[in-house]
Design a protein around this motif. Structure first.
Motif, mmCIF file in Angstrom:
data_model
loop_
_atom_site.group_PDB
_atom_site.id
_atom_site.type_symbol
_atom_site.label_atom_id
_atom_site.label_comp_id
_atom_site.label_asym_id
_atom_site.label_seq_id
_atom_site.Cartn_x
_atom_site.Cartn_y
_atom_site.Cartn_z
ATOM 1 N N ASN A 221 9.788 25.245 -8.613
ATOM 2 C CA ASN A 221 9.329 26.292 -9.530
ATOM 3 C C ASN A 221 9.627 27.686 -8.991
ATOM 4 O OD1 ASN A 221 8.385 24.709 -11.658
ATOM 5 N ND2 ASN A 221 6.440 24.330 -10.620
ATOM 6 N N SER A 222 9.712 27.823 -7.675
ATOM 7 C CA SER A 222 10.049 29.137 -7.107
ATOM 8 C C SER A 222 11.423 29.588 -7.588
ATOM 9 C CB SER A 222 10.012 29.098 -5.576
ATOM 10 O OG SER A 222 10.841 28.068 -5.073
ATOM 11 N N VAL A 223 12.391 28.677 -7.609
ATOM 12 C CA VAL A 223 13.744 29.010 -8.069
ATOM 13 C C VAL A 223 13.729 29.314 -9.565
ATOM 14 C CG1 VAL A 223 16.089 28.107 -8.383
ATOM 15 C CG2 VAL A 223 14.877 27.712 -6.231
ATOM 16 N N LEU A 224 12.942 28.552 -10.321
ATOM 17 C CA LEU A 224 12.847 28.790 -11.762
ATOM 18 C C LEU A 224 12.236 30.158 -12.055
ATOM 19 C CD1 LEU A 224 11.717 25.237 -12.959
ATOM 20 C CD2 LEU A 224 14.043 26.190 -12.862
ATOM 21 N N THR A 225 11.368 30.631 -11.168
ATOM 22 C CA THR A 225 10.796 31.966 -11.322
ATOM 23 C C THR A 225 11.805 33.038 -10.915
ATOM 24 O OG1 THR A 225 8.606 31.068 -10.857
ATOM 25 C CG2 THR A 225 8.853 33.455 -10.699
ATOM 26 N N MET A 226 12.549 32.782 -9.841
ATOM 27 C CA MET A 226 13.558 33.751 -9.382
ATOM 28 C C MET A 226 14.592 34.040 -10.454
ATOM 29 S SD MET A 226 14.396 32.497 -5.508
ATOM 30 C CE MET A 226 13.058 32.011 -4.425
ATOM 31 N N GLN A 227 14.844 33.065 -11.324
ATOM 32 C CA GLN A 227 15.909 33.273 -12.307
ATOM 33 C C GLN A 227 15.540 34.273 -13.402
ATOM 34 O OE1 GLN A 227 17.362 29.650 -14.109
ATOM 35 N NE2 GLN A 227 15.311 28.995 -14.710
ATOM 36 N N HIS A 228 14.364 34.874 -13.331
ATOM 37 C CA HIS A 228 14.104 36.054 -14.179
ATOM 38 C C HIS A 228 15.138 37.132 -13.843
ATOM 39 C CE1 HIS A 228 10.366 35.405 -16.480
ATOM 40 N NE2 HIS A 228 10.054 34.553 -15.515
ATOM 41 N N ARG A 229 15.641 37.050 -12.624
ATOM 42 C CA ARG A 229 16.765 37.876 -12.175
ATOM 43 C C ARG A 229 17.767 36.913 -11.555
ATOM 44 N NH1 ARG A 229 14.720 40.571 -15.289
ATOM 45 N NH2 ARG A 229 13.902 42.678 -15.100
ATOM 46 N N PRO A 230 18.701 36.385 -12.364
ATOM 47 C CA PRO A 230 19.596 35.319 -11.902
ATOM 48 C C PRO A 230 20.365 35.646 -10.617
ATOM 49 C CG PRO A 230 19.739 35.493 -14.277
ATOM 50 C CD PRO A 230 18.896 36.651 -13.796
ATOM 51 N N ALA A 231 20.646 36.900 -10.372
ATOM 52 C CA ALA A 231 21.340 37.234 -9.125
ATOM 53 C C ALA A 231 20.495 36.833 -7.918
ATOM 54 C CB ALA A 231 21.667 38.729 -9.079
ATOM 55 N N ILE A 232 19.176 36.943 -8.038
ATOM 56 C CA ILE A 232 18.286 36.553 -6.944
ATOM 57 C C ILE A 232 18.281 35.036 -6.797
ATOM 58 C CG2 ILE A 232 15.884 36.516 -6.141
ATOM 59 C CD1 ILE A 232 15.529 39.269 -7.446
ATOM 60 N N SER A 233 18.141 34.302 -7.888
ATOM 61 C CA SER A 233 18.107 32.833 -7.783
ATOM 62 C C SER A 233 19.407 32.296 -7.201
ATOM 63 C CB SER A 233 17.795 32.182 -9.137
ATOM 64 O OG SER A 233 18.757 32.493 -10.110
ATOM 65 N N LYS A 234 20.533 32.839 -7.625
ATOM 66 C CA LYS A 234 21.827 32.355 -7.128
ATOM 67 C C LYS A 234 22.021 32.714 -5.653
ATOM 68 C CE LYS A 234 23.678 34.080 -10.916
ATOM 69 N NZ LYS A 234 24.536 34.494 -12.006
ATOM 70 N N ALA A 235 21.665 33.934 -5.283
ATOM 71 C CA ALA A 235 21.799 34.332 -3.874
ATOM 72 C C ALA A 235 20.885 33.492 -2.988
ATOM 73 C CB ALA A 235 21.473 35.821 -3.716
ATOM 74 N N PHE A 236 19.664 33.243 -3.459
ATOM 75 C CA PHE A 236 18.726 32.440 -2.682
ATOM 76 C C PHE A 236 19.258 31.020 -2.469
ATOM 77 C CE2 PHE A 236 15.576 29.095 -2.744
ATOM 78 C CZ PHE A 236 15.004 29.323 -1.500
ATOM 79 N N ILE A 237 19.746 30.379 -3.518
ATOM 80 C CA ILE A 237 20.238 29.004 -3.394
ATOM 81 C C ILE A 237 21.420 28.953 -2.423
ATOM 82 C CG2 ILE A 237 21.297 27.041 -4.586
ATOM 83 C CD1 ILE A 237 19.683 27.971 -7.100
ATOM 84 N N ASN A 238 22.337 29.904 -2.535
ATOM 85 C CA ASN A 238 23.483 29.925 -1.620
ATOM 86 C C ASN A 238 23.042 30.160 -0.175
ATOM 87 O OD1 ASN A 238 25.739 29.297 -3.258
ATOM 88 N ND2 ASN A 238 25.596 31.314 -4.201
ATOM 89 N N LEU A 239 22.053 31.028 0.037
ATOM 90 C CA LEU A 239 21.536 31.242 1.389
ATOM 91 C C LEU A 239 20.877 29.969 1.896
ATOM 92 C CD1 LEU A 239 20.940 33.060 3.820
ATOM 93 C CD2 LEU A 239 18.847 33.786 2.645
ATOM 94 N N ASN A 240 20.087 29.323 1.056
ATOM 95 C CA ASN A 240 19.422 28.077 1.432
ATOM 96 C C ASN A 240 20.450 27.031 1.861
ATOM 97 O OD1 ASN A 240 17.929 25.569 1.367
ATOM 98 N ND2 ASN A 240 16.412 26.581 0.093
ATOM 99 N N LYS A 241 21.509 26.877 1.090
ATOM 100 C CA LYS A 241 22.544 25.906 1.428
ATOM 101 C C LYS A 241 23.208 26.243 2.758
ATOM 102 C CE LYS A 241 25.066 24.420 -2.154
ATOM 103 N NZ LYS A 241 25.841 24.469 -3.411
#
Length: 196
Positions: A31-51
């Motif tokens: 759900n944290s990622v689903l919330t971050m996608q209110h600003r998709p640049a944040i959700s995408k950057a976070f997922i790439n950093l996590n990986k």
């Protein structure tokens, strides 16, 4: 009730594709990622950093990285991240005895001295003020290379971000994370807290 409502997993197609990574690590998109996608640049950057942070390039195993994340999250008190980290440790092959005794990592025989050094590093690096000192450094260098220490600090730092995000957001916790938190952590008082 979370501070900000998570958006649908279908809200942003790029985030949805990147978030498939979490189906392996957790069995669901957080759900944290689903919330971050209110600003998709944040959700995408976070997922790439996590990986990038969770990629294995040395002897720091996937299971140890998730136990490092758990110690960091336990230190800061984020119950959401504690449950996620222990669930991912389980899914990435942490020994049953380690999962059952994560609270006693400093003394339990299921943990090696190298693992204890890494987990103590996580504990000290997650505190405010920061507790990393020459003793921690010396113990790390007895067991780990500089690249491996960078990997560990990457995990600690990533979870510093997540601990702040999820505790401030009051992110609703998913059933799978509750299951793992209850199984491994509730005997020491873990509960959902604000993450309902």
């Amino acid at each position: 009730m979370p501070l900000v409502t998570p958006l649908s997993a279908d809200h942003d197609t790029e985030t949805k594709k990147l978030a498939e990574f979490f189906n392996e690590t957790l069995g669901f998109c957080p759900n944290s990622v689903l919330t971050m996608q209110h600003r998709p640049a944040i959700s995408k950057a976070f997922i790439n950093l996590n990986k990038a942070v969770m990629a294995n390039e040395g002897r720091v195993t996937s299971a140890l990285k998730r136990m490092i994340a758990w110690v960091s999250s336990n230190s800061t008190g984020c119950r959401y991240c504690q449950a996620h980290a222990i669930r991912a440790a389980e899914r990435y092959g942490a020994e049953q005895e380690q999962l059952d005794n994560i609270w006693e990592y400093r003394t339990h025989p299921a943990f090696s001295e190298a693992e204890r050094a890494a987990l103590d590093f996580s504990l000290q690096a997650s505190q405010v003020p920061n507790g990393v000192d020459e003793t921690i450094k010396k113990r790390l260098y007895e067991h780990w290379t500089e690249g491996e220490i960078v990997e560990m600090l990457g995990v600690i730092s990533l979870f510093g971000y997540l601990n702040r995000w999820n505790d401030s957001m009051g992110t609703s916790i998913e059933d799978g994370a509750v299951e793992s938190g209850t199984k491994y952590l509730s005997k020491h008082g873990w509960e959902k807290g604000k993450h309902k």
